[in-house]
Design an enzyme around this catalytic site. Sequence first.
Site, PDB file in Angstrom:
ATOM      1  N   GLY A  17       0.824  -1.199   0.000  1.00 33.49           N
ATOM      2  CA  GLY A  17       0.000   0.000   0.000  1.00 33.49           C
ATOM      3  C   GLY A  17       0.857   1.247   0.000  1.00 33.49           C
ATOM      4  O   GLY A  17       1.982   1.244   0.520  1.00 33.49           O
ATOM      5  N   GLN A  50       3.002   9.973   1.072  1.00 34.52           N
ATOM      6  CA  GLN A  50       4.271   9.219   1.006  1.00 34.52           C
ATOM      7  C   GLN A  50       5.061   9.527  -0.262  1.00 34.52           C
ATOM      8  O   GLN A  50       6.248   9.220  -0.341  1.00 34.52           O
ATOM      9  CB  GLN A  50       4.004   7.711   1.079  1.00 34.52           C
ATOM     10  CG  GLN A  50       3.461   7.256   2.428  1.00 34.52           C
ATOM     11  CD  GLN A  50       3.324   5.761   2.472  1.00 34.52           C
ATOM     12  OE1 GLN A  50       2.332   5.210   2.015  1.00 34.52           O
ATOM     13  NE2 GLN A  50       4.341   5.087   2.995  1.00 34.52           N
ATOM     14  N   CYS A  65       6.179   0.030   7.035  1.00 36.44           N
ATOM     15  CA  CYS A  65       5.747   1.175   6.244  1.00 36.44           C
ATOM     16  C   CYS A  65       6.889   1.576   5.320  1.00 36.44           C
ATOM     17  O   CYS A  65       8.042   1.634   5.757  1.00 36.44           O
ATOM     18  CB  CYS A  65       5.385   2.329   7.179  1.00 36.44           C
ATOM     19  SG  CYS A  65       4.805   3.798   6.308  1.00 36.44           S
ATOM     20  N   LEU A  66       6.573   1.848   4.067  1.00 40.70           N
ATOM     21  CA  LEU A  66       7.612   2.235   3.108  1.00 40.70           C
ATOM     22  C   LEU A  66       8.277   3.556   3.509  1.00 40.70           C
ATOM     23  O   LEU A  66       9.369   3.855   3.049  1.00 40.70           O
ATOM     24  CB  LEU A  66       7.023   2.336   1.693  1.00 40.70           C
ATOM     25  CG  LEU A  66       6.566   1.006   1.072  1.00 40.70           C
ATOM     26  CD1 LEU A  66       5.870   1.254  -0.260  1.00 40.70           C
ATOM     27  CD2 LEU A  66       7.726   0.032   0.898  1.00 40.70           C
ATOM     28  N   HIS A  95      -4.209   1.140   7.487  1.00 38.58           N
ATOM     29  CA  HIS A  95      -2.862   1.728   7.537  1.00 38.58           C
ATOM     30  C   HIS A  95      -2.751   2.902   6.555  1.00 38.58           C
ATOM     31  O   HIS A  95      -2.269   3.978   6.901  1.00 38.58           O
ATOM     32  CB  HIS A  95      -1.831   0.632   7.218  1.00 38.58           C
ATOM     33  CG  HIS A  95      -0.414   1.105   7.159  1.00 38.58           C
ATOM     34  ND1 HIS A  95       0.564   0.662   8.023  1.00 38.58           N
ATOM     35  CD2 HIS A  95       0.198   1.981   6.318  1.00 38.58           C
ATOM     36  CE1 HIS A  95       1.708   1.270   7.734  1.00 38.58           C
ATOM     37  NE2 HIS A  95       1.521   2.063   6.696  1.00 38.58           N
ATOM     38  N   GLU A  96      -3.236   2.685   5.328  1.00 35.32           N
ATOM     39  CA  GLU A  96      -3.133   3.735   4.293  1.00 35.32           C
ATOM     40  C   GLU A  96      -4.055   4.905   4.603  1.00 35.32           C
ATOM     41  O   GLU A  96      -3.695   6.060   4.395  1.00 35.32           O
ATOM     42  CB  GLU A  96      -3.448   3.165   2.907  1.00 35.32           C
ATOM     43  CG  GLU A  96      -2.510   2.068   2.427  1.00 35.32           C
ATOM     44  CD  GLU A  96      -1.041   2.384   2.635  1.00 35.32           C
ATOM     45  OE1 GLU A  96      -0.633   3.551   2.442  1.00 35.32           O
ATOM     46  OE2 GLU A  96      -0.297   1.468   3.017  1.00 35.32           O
ATOM     47  N   HIS A 142      -2.559   7.377   6.843  1.00 33.18           N
ATOM     48  CA  HIS A 142      -1.599   8.285   6.200  1.00 33.18           C
ATOM     49  C   HIS A 142      -2.276   9.581   5.732  1.00 33.18           C
ATOM     50  O   HIS A 142      -1.664  10.644   5.726  1.00 33.18           O
ATOM     51  CB  HIS A 142      -0.960   7.620   4.973  1.00 33.18           C
ATOM     52  CG  HIS A 142       0.242   6.766   5.289  1.00 33.18           C
ATOM     53  ND1 HIS A 142       1.383   7.279   5.842  1.00 33.18           N
ATOM     54  CD2 HIS A 142       0.479   5.442   5.100  1.00 33.18           C
ATOM     55  CE1 HIS A 142       2.283   6.304   5.989  1.00 33.18           C
ATOM     56  NE2 HIS A 142       1.754   5.170   5.546  1.00 33.18           N
TER      57      HIS A 142
HETATM   58 NI    NI Z   1       2.736   3.324   5.545  1.00 35.97          NI
END
Ligand code: NI
Length: 170
Positions: free
Chosen positions: A44, A49, A88-89, A130-131, A134
């Site tokens: 995701g 991000q 998380c990226l 999670h997304e 963000h």
């Molecule tokens: Ni994340």
Amino acid sequence: MLDICKLGEDVLREECSDIKEFDDALKMLSEAMIDTLDEADGVGLAGPQVGVPKKIFVVHIRGEKPMVFINPSIVGTSIETGVYEEGCLSIPGVYHDVVRPVGVTIQAQDVNGKPFTIQADGILARVIQHENDHLHGKLYIDHLEEREREKVIRSYEKKNRIRRKQKARV
Ligand code: NI
């Protein structure tokens, strides 16, 4: 490919704005986000991000079609919660168990502005939550107790320093 913003960058803490124009630029952004997500081997990726503080995130679970959520809103969550190890990226290399509802109902729009509603459970419900966080400036580490959060951040910073040193050598 888009650059992925990392922990400490202000854009990750912004409340994202609604998307009003469903134009070609939006389609290109969503495609670039899916490509970036696949390249990073994640499941995701949210607008902030990639430095875009707007209400968009993409989800790509292996073996399934990529999904785009625009102006999403979680309208229902299960009472039952579960534990799952998240990463998380934007905080690469570290992971921690997070407790969240196991099921969610989410309303959103697709890239053409068409509204849809999805009831999700399992990994999809996890990634959606999670997304969606963000888009409100929230990271998974914010769900942890303070001591655990500090541990994750310290471990991330340590790994990050090593990575920077390695980069500097080449
Ligand atoms: Ni994340």
